[in-house]
Design an enzyme around this catalytic site. Structure first.
Site, PDB file in Angstrom:
ATOM      1  N   LEU B  18       0.852  -1.337   0.088  1.00 27.00           N
ATOM      2  CA  LEU B  18      -0.051  -0.100   0.330  1.00 27.00           C
ATOM      3  C   LEU B  18       0.796   1.350   0.111  1.00 27.00           C
ATOM      4  O   LEU B  18       0.397   2.338  -0.685  1.00 27.00           O
ATOM      5  CB  LEU B  18      -1.172   0.083   1.211  1.00 27.00           C
ATOM      6  CG  LEU B  18      -2.051  -1.091   0.950  1.00 27.00           C
ATOM      7  CD1 LEU B  18      -3.090  -0.921   2.339  1.00 27.00           C
ATOM      8  CD2 LEU B  18      -3.348  -0.288  -0.017  1.00 27.00           C
ATOM      9  N   HIS B  46       1.882  -8.108   1.556  1.00 27.86           N
ATOM     10  CA  HIS B  46       1.580  -8.358   2.818  1.00 27.86           C
ATOM     11  C   HIS B  46       0.610  -7.402   3.313  1.00 27.86           C
ATOM     12  O   HIS B  46      -0.390  -7.765   4.418  1.00 27.86           O
ATOM     13  CB  HIS B  46       2.684  -8.420   3.874  1.00 27.86           C
ATOM     14  CG  HIS B  46       2.333  -8.702   5.309  1.00 27.86           C
ATOM     15  ND1 HIS B  46       1.642  -9.914   5.546  1.00 27.86           N
ATOM     16  CD2 HIS B  46       2.475  -8.449   6.365  1.00 27.86           C
ATOM     17  CE1 HIS B  46       1.431 -10.073   6.967  1.00 27.86           C
ATOM     18  NE2 HIS B  46       1.976  -9.239   7.357  1.00 27.86           N
ATOM     19  N   GLY B  53      -8.461  -2.994  10.053  1.00 25.68           N
ATOM     20  CA  GLY B  53      -8.732  -1.735   9.648  1.00 25.68           C
ATOM     21  C   GLY B  53      -7.949  -0.576   9.500  1.00 25.68           C
ATOM     22  O   GLY B  53      -6.808  -0.656   9.632  1.00 25.68           O
ATOM     23  N   THR B 235      14.118  -6.845   3.662  1.00 27.91           N
ATOM     24  CA  THR B 235      15.220  -6.876   2.425  1.00 27.91           C
ATOM     25  C   THR B 235      15.452  -5.094   2.418  1.00 27.91           C
ATOM     26  O   THR B 235      16.734  -4.857   2.229  1.00 27.91           O
ATOM     27  CB  THR B 235      14.584  -7.003   1.266  1.00 27.91           C
ATOM     28  OG1 THR B 235      13.477  -6.719   0.912  1.00 27.91           O
ATOM     29  CG2 THR B 235      14.779  -8.737   1.395  1.00 27.91           C
ATOM     30  N   HIS B 257       1.775  -9.244  18.642  1.00 30.03           N
ATOM     31  CA  HIS B 257       0.437  -8.997  18.544  1.00 30.03           C
ATOM     32  C   HIS B 257       0.001 -10.248  19.659  1.00 30.03           C
ATOM     33  O   HIS B 257       0.485 -11.168  19.760  1.00 30.03           O
ATOM     34  CB  HIS B 257      -0.246  -9.616  17.244  1.00 30.03           C
ATOM     35  CG  HIS B 257      -1.625  -9.190  16.995  1.00 30.03           C
ATOM     36  ND1 HIS B 257      -2.734  -9.720  17.487  1.00 30.03           N
ATOM     37  CD2 HIS B 257      -2.320  -8.041  16.262  1.00 30.03           C
ATOM     38  CE1 HIS B 257      -3.801  -9.222  17.333  1.00 30.03           C
ATOM     39  NE2 HIS B 257      -3.487  -8.288  16.417  1.00 30.03           N
ATOM     40  N   ARG B 273     -11.421  -8.905  19.372  1.00 24.78           N
ATOM     41  CA  ARG B 273     -11.318  -8.289  20.742  1.00 24.78           C
ATOM     42  C   ARG B 273     -12.329  -7.212  20.588  1.00 24.78           C
ATOM     43  O   ARG B 273     -13.178  -6.774  21.467  1.00 24.78           O
ATOM     44  CB  ARG B 273     -10.063  -8.227  21.174  1.00 24.78           C
ATOM     45  CG  ARG B 273      -9.574  -9.330  22.011  1.00 24.78           C
ATOM     46  CD  ARG B 273      -8.192  -9.234  22.369  1.00 24.78           C
ATOM     47  NE  ARG B 273      -7.177  -9.033  21.204  1.00 24.78           N
ATOM     48  CZ  ARG B 273      -6.449  -7.893  21.149  1.00 24.78           C
ATOM     49  NH1 ARG B 273      -6.377  -7.123  22.180  1.00 24.78           N
ATOM     50  NH2 ARG B 273      -5.596  -7.782  20.108  1.00 24.78           N
ATOM     51  N   GLU B 394       5.935   0.602   6.529  1.00 24.77           N
ATOM     52  CA  GLU B 394       6.609  -0.243   7.940  1.00 24.77           C
ATOM     53  C   GLU B 394       8.086  -0.311   7.743  1.00 24.77           C
ATOM     54  O   GLU B 394       8.836  -0.546   8.633  1.00 24.77           O
ATOM     55  CB  GLU B 394       5.975  -1.518   7.874  1.00 24.77           C
ATOM     56  CG  GLU B 394       6.376  -2.415   9.391  1.00 24.77           C
ATOM     57  CD  GLU B 394       5.853  -3.964   9.372  1.00 24.77           C
ATOM     58  OE1 GLU B 394       4.991  -4.136   8.716  1.00 24.77           O
ATOM     59  OE2 GLU B 394       6.149  -4.374  10.242  1.00 24.77           O
TER      60      GLU B 394
END
Lengths: 242, 615, 208
Positions: B18, B46, B53, B235, B257, B273, B394
């Protein structure tokens, strides 16, 4: 069932090696608790044959990378448990798609081509206004779009499809389902006539023989028969209206 | 030397998730020629796995009313345990609603507000406002004051990625998938692109670009048990670190997590949850309210993960061949809810574990999930140390997340930073003229070719790359996990250094021909071990507990000495990273009480590994 | 797409062919089932059978019906032929590689189609050369060639049943599972009726 000795018959061929010829190779593996084809193939690669080629990405049945023929059925290898299979397991790459090597095929290029051909994006004249509130949409409509959008482009429907195997330009269930996704989307301003030009032929909706291998093999359990029929009816109507 | 293809472009984006695609779109809309490289077809990235969300303070749903960027900002800063850059967080929270609406404009079928009363699993009755019918709704996620996480049923990441990729295809942006960047080309001052290896043929290609953007995602797969996709091997961070000039920020900040499915470590989304799922122990006791009376199961991820491990350590874990675990219980949500809103979870449980969550409990344990650290950039996404190089998502340490990321903020970051950094990339690139020496490109290609030939011939030794990777993963699991201490971290650094030495002697068993998977692994492993060392060494040096970094020997947050960001460099030939620090920018919200967690006034004082109130 | 195809092709050609295949198919199924009902009139006795045949004859129904059905069958054969690839072994290879029930039933439909074309031609020739239809002549044919008629019955009903199923599947008016059950049930009833009629003829053969 655990503690079985599993025999894997795996298709091997490296097209970049001129001396290599397509052949089947056999590997033995001790079954472990909860073993999937993902686990098994990685064990074979790490312990027996580092040259073995296959594709996994998410290993959670989300990304659609690991479609292959497992004992003759197109399936996602990551979510196929060995305990559901007999001790002899035959793995072949998905047909239709270009072979990269061994069990790895080029689904990405195929699907990108389909997206280009069907112009699988929202067609609208509206400009995005960053200051405006979003346009409203009925939650039911959003859900209907999502139902079709759920396709992960794994290629299992294409590999199992007789028409797709015989007719290279056939859109297949994934392609037609993609079109259905935009047909139900009120944001897309294309008319039925516009769609007919692209898919109102044997390369599109009328090429389907109705064998439904797509629906039977879809790992996402998409209602493909209904989607294909929806598109076919809509296109027949559009074609007859003029 | 072989003749290699050289591909020249304005903007080279490495990674088509994204973040990468959003930045590519922005650059393309500015009229630039953009080339995107990706390990896999973009729609397999990924990013698609993010089910939960995307946070944006639209405030449309009943439980989100009154929400605004200020509250989102506060939640984000608290979540980060004051480790984030507050300018970045402010910019992010202001832009997130626009990003969500733009994605709606492009085709994402966001779930919408349905007016009327409904009963929450907790028994509380809420009424969705009629005037908001049809606007984008939101769900509850950990660590947020309002319901703010926008979603599309159970496939938010999937629909976002497919929509984003549809725009990439529409704009005709060049995408080279199955193409792995294995080194950056630079002249010591500016970046000029990357050398890539084609994963279809094994051929090397040089990509020369005015601007290079790293958007390769996280490094989750350094850890043996990770929710991440198998391609997430860091990488992009690795090739940046290997320049010796670019620092990685806060590598010790690793998120676990709370709910990875035992033993395949597939993520059970926070939505479980958020929608009202409970965590139970071996006595089927719901234990989270004992520790976190206010937020219960929905405290931030670092806190819930630690509480779970704490509870297991007290002997309340359920024994299994894969170690002790706890239960996630969603049975009370009902078959209809589970089979529609949480269908992905239901499918995962059925397909990968053979259990039915409508009737059975789900075995879970905290699992490596996200890397807050990454290639350090400024607020514009410009990488420290090299010109013409950007990073986002990320892979980057833009520093939105500090020491803990909130659920729903990562999807939002990919798109928001894609918009912001993408625009900066475009502006920057328009002012750059491409100047490079052909010799530099040829030398870079030759260097990589030699590296590959050495691996194939086994010139330096015969070490097995898979073995090294597995050993590294275990070291991180054992010593650099949820709870850390000096002795464990010292052991980890020593072991990783030994593995790093062995990684210089990798030799292939096969001929490495074509798209050899063994060669791919062999090329990555040494860099992966260097990343692992940055994590372990950074964690060893950081003598405090902050967010996800929990030191048993330094249980308190130390704002006097450690309100700073770690910068890890890897000088050529070094055996350890060189650490440097920079202050964390505090503009609006001074360090205080998070409102949950071990050091919060609102938590119970029963804390074997916790500290007092930092105030 | 090549230039010749782009210029020469009616954009709605594939739609028309598909509709022609479907309509001719439905008509043939309708004909087959009515035909079997007509034949089963023998269960009411040879006299009724003869008068029924004469009734159809007197009102020229046979003279309109038979050529019309022949034409429909021709359309059906032509439109279906476009589905068969020139390299027919690919069908076989695909079916062997991908294990899938409906693919095999379709392949069998192809085989039954070939069988039907041959058997129907013989059947029509023998009926027409012995015109008009009478219980005595029918009985003669049935007793001598009962194996021929069992084969034709099974092939015809198989092809018709699955053909109809597939039409419904493709157009999606009814759920796939439901239509599967419906067509299977009707097929079994019709086959039962056919066998009963055959049995009746054989009984007559013994009695006449």
């Amino acid at each position: 069932m655990a503690n079985r000795q599993l025999t894997f018959n795996i298709f091997r061929y490296n097209p970049t090696n001129p001396k290599d010829k397509p052949h089947m190779q056999t590997y033995q593996l001790q079954e472990t608790e909860g073993m999937t084809i993902f686990v098994a193939l990685n064990m074979i690669r790490e312990e027996q044959d580092p040259s073995l080629m296959f594709d996994f990405v998410c290993r959670a049945a989300i990304c659609g990378s690991c479609g292959m023929l497992i004992n003759g059925k197109p399936r996602l290898a990551c979510r196929t448990l060995t305990k559901d299979l007999p001790p002899e397991i035959t793995l072949l790459p998905l047909p239709v798609f270009k072979l990269i090597g061994d069990l790895s095929v080029d689904t990405g290029t195929w699907f990108r081509h389909i997206s280009l051909k069907t112009e699988a994006w929202i067609h609208t004249d509206k400009e995005f206004d960053p200051r405006a509130q979003e346009e409203r949409m009925d939650n039911k409509t959003a859900y209907d779009i999502y139902e079709a959008e759920r396709c992960i482009e794994c290629g299992c429907c294409i590999a199992g499809c007789l028409t797709a195997n015989l007719r290279p330009e056939f859109l297949g269930a994934a392609g037609l389902n993609r079109v259905a996704r935009f047909m139900v989307d009120p944001r897309d301003k294309r008319s039925a006539k516009d769609y007919f030009e692209v898919i109102g032929s044997d390369e599109g909706t009328f090429g389907c023989y109705g064998l439904m291998a797509c629906e039977d093999n879809c790992p996402m359990e998409l209602p493909l028969q209904q989607q294909l029929a929806f598109v076919r009816r809509k296109m027949a109507w559009a074609g007859l209206k003029r | 030397m072989m003749n290699h293809h050289v591909h020249v472009t304005d903007v080279l984006v490495i990674g088509a998730g994204l973040a990468g695609e959003r930045a590519a779109i922005e650059a393309s809309l500015a009229g630039l020629d953009v080339t995107v490289l990706s390990l896999v077809p973009p729609r397999r990235s990924h990013s698609t796995a993010a089910q939960g969300g995307m946070q944006a303070s639209l405030g449309n749903c009943a439980m989100g009313q009154g929400d605004n960027p200020d509250i989102h900002f506060e939640d984000t800063v608290k979540g980060s345990d004051w480790g984030c850059d507050q300018d970045v967080a402010r910019l992010f929270c202001e832009t997130a609603p626009i990003a969500v609406r733009q994605m709606a404009h492009w085709g994402v079928p966001w779930s919408r507000v349905v007016a009327g009363k409904r009963k929450l699993p907790s028994g509380k009755v809420i009424e969705e406002p009629a005037e908001n019918e049809g606007l984008i709704t939101a769900r509850d996620f950990g660590g947020t004051a309002k319901w703010r996480t926008c979603y599309t049923a159970d496939g938010t990441g999937h629909t976002l990625q497919y929509t984003m990729d549809s725009v990439v295809i529409k704009l005709g942006i060049t995408v080279h998938d199955r193409m792995e960047a294995i080194s950056l080309i630079h002249d010591g001052e500016k970046c000029l692109g990357a050398v890539a290896r084609c994963l279809r043929t094994g051929n090397l290609v040089a990509y020369v670009a005015k601007s290079t953007v790293i958007a390769t995602g996280g490094y989750g797969r350094l850890y043996t048990a990770s929710t991440n996709a198998v391609i997430n091997e860091g990488t992009g961070m690795s090739i940046a670190l290997d320049t010796g000039l670019v620092p990685l920020g806060n590598m010790e900040a690793v998120q676990f997590h709370p709910t990875g499915l035992v033993p395949v470590w597939i993520l059970i989304t926070e939505g479980a949850r958020g929608d009202g799922g409970y965590l139970l122990d071996k006595n089927l006791h719901r234990f989270m309210p004992d520790y976190e009376p206010k937020k219960k199961e929905l405290a931030s991820r670092d806190v819930v993960s630690r509480r779970m491990i704490q509870h297991i350590r007290k002997g309340y874990g359920v024994d299994s061949p894969y170690g002790p675990h706890l239960w996630l219980d969603i049975r009370h949500l009902g078959a209809k809810h589970i089979n529609t809103n949480l269908r992905e979870i239901a499918n995962i449980c059925r397909n990968f574990r053979g259990i039915d969550p409508v009737k059975e409990l789900i075995p879970v344990r905290p699992t490596q999930h996200y890397s807050m650290g990454g290639v350090r950039t400024n607020i514009d996404g410009k990488v420290y140390g090299l010109k013409n190089l950007f990073a986002l998502g990320e892979a980057a340490c833009w520093d939105l997340h500090g020491f803990n990321r909130l659920g729903g903020n990562s999807l939002a970051e990919t798109i928001v930073s894609g918009m912001i950094v993408g625009r900066k990339v475009a502006e920057h690139t328009q002012g750059v003229t491409l100047e490079y020496s052909g010799k530099l490109i040829q030398d870079n290609l030759a260097q990589q070719e030699e590296r590959i030939n050495n691996l194939i011939r086994g010139k330096n030794g015969k070490e097995n790359p898979y073995k090294l990777r597995n050993e590294m993963g275990q070291v991180l699991m054992d010593y650099v996990g949820i709870f850390r201490n000096e002795q464990g971290l010292k052991t980890a650094v020593a072991k990783l250094q030994e593995l790093h030495a062995r990684a210089q002697k990798i030799g292939l068993q096969t001929d490495g021909r074509g798209p050899s998977p063994e060669l791919s692994q062999a090329l990555r492993v040494p860099g992966m071990i260097r990343l692992a060392l940055c994590i372990a060494y950074g964690a060893l040096q950081r003598k405090e507990s902050r967010g996800s970094h929990a030191r048993e020997d330094y249980p308190k947050r130390d704002d006097v000495n450690w309100l700073k960001r770690t910068l890890a460099y890897w000088p050529e030939g070094a055996e350890l990273p060189k650490l440097d620090y920079e202050p964390v920018k505090i503009t609006e919200l001074p360090p205080g009480d998070r409102g949950y967690g071990e050091s919060s006034a609102s938590s119970t004082q029963d804390q074997p590994a916790g500290g007092g109130n930092n105030g | 797409m090549s230039l010749v195809r782009t210029l020469g092709k009616n954009p709605r050609c594939d739609l028309y062919l598909d509709l022609a295949q479907m309509i001719s198919g439905i008509l043939l199924v309708g004909f087959l089932w009515t035909h079997m009902l007509f034949v089963a009139v023998i269960l009411l006795g040879p006299a009724t059978y003869d008068s029924f045949a004469r009734f159809l004859d007197d009102y020229y129904l046979s003279y309109i019906g038979i050529p019309f059905i022949g034409l429909v069958a021709l359309v059906h054969v032509i439109t279906v032929c476009r589905r068969i690839p020139s390299r027919y072994q690919e069908l076989w290879e695909h079916a062997k590689l991908v294990r899938h029930t409906d693919t095999w039933t379709w392949l069998f439909q192809l085989v039954t189609a070939l069988g039907i074309v041959i058997l129907v031609m013989i059947h029509v020739w023998s009926v027409l050369t012995g015109w008009p239809i009478e219980a005595v002549k029918s009985t003669e044919r049935m007793t001598s060639f009962w194996w021929f008629y069992i084969a034709l019955l099974l092939l015809g009903e198989y092809h018709a049943g699955f053909g109809l199923y597939r039409i419904f599947v493709k157009w999606g008016w009814i759920k796939r599972k439901t239509i599967g059950w419906v067509t299977k049930t009707i097929t079994i009833i019709i086959v039962g009726l056919g066998l009963a009629a055959l049995w009746a003829f054989l009984q007559l053969g013994g009695a006449v």
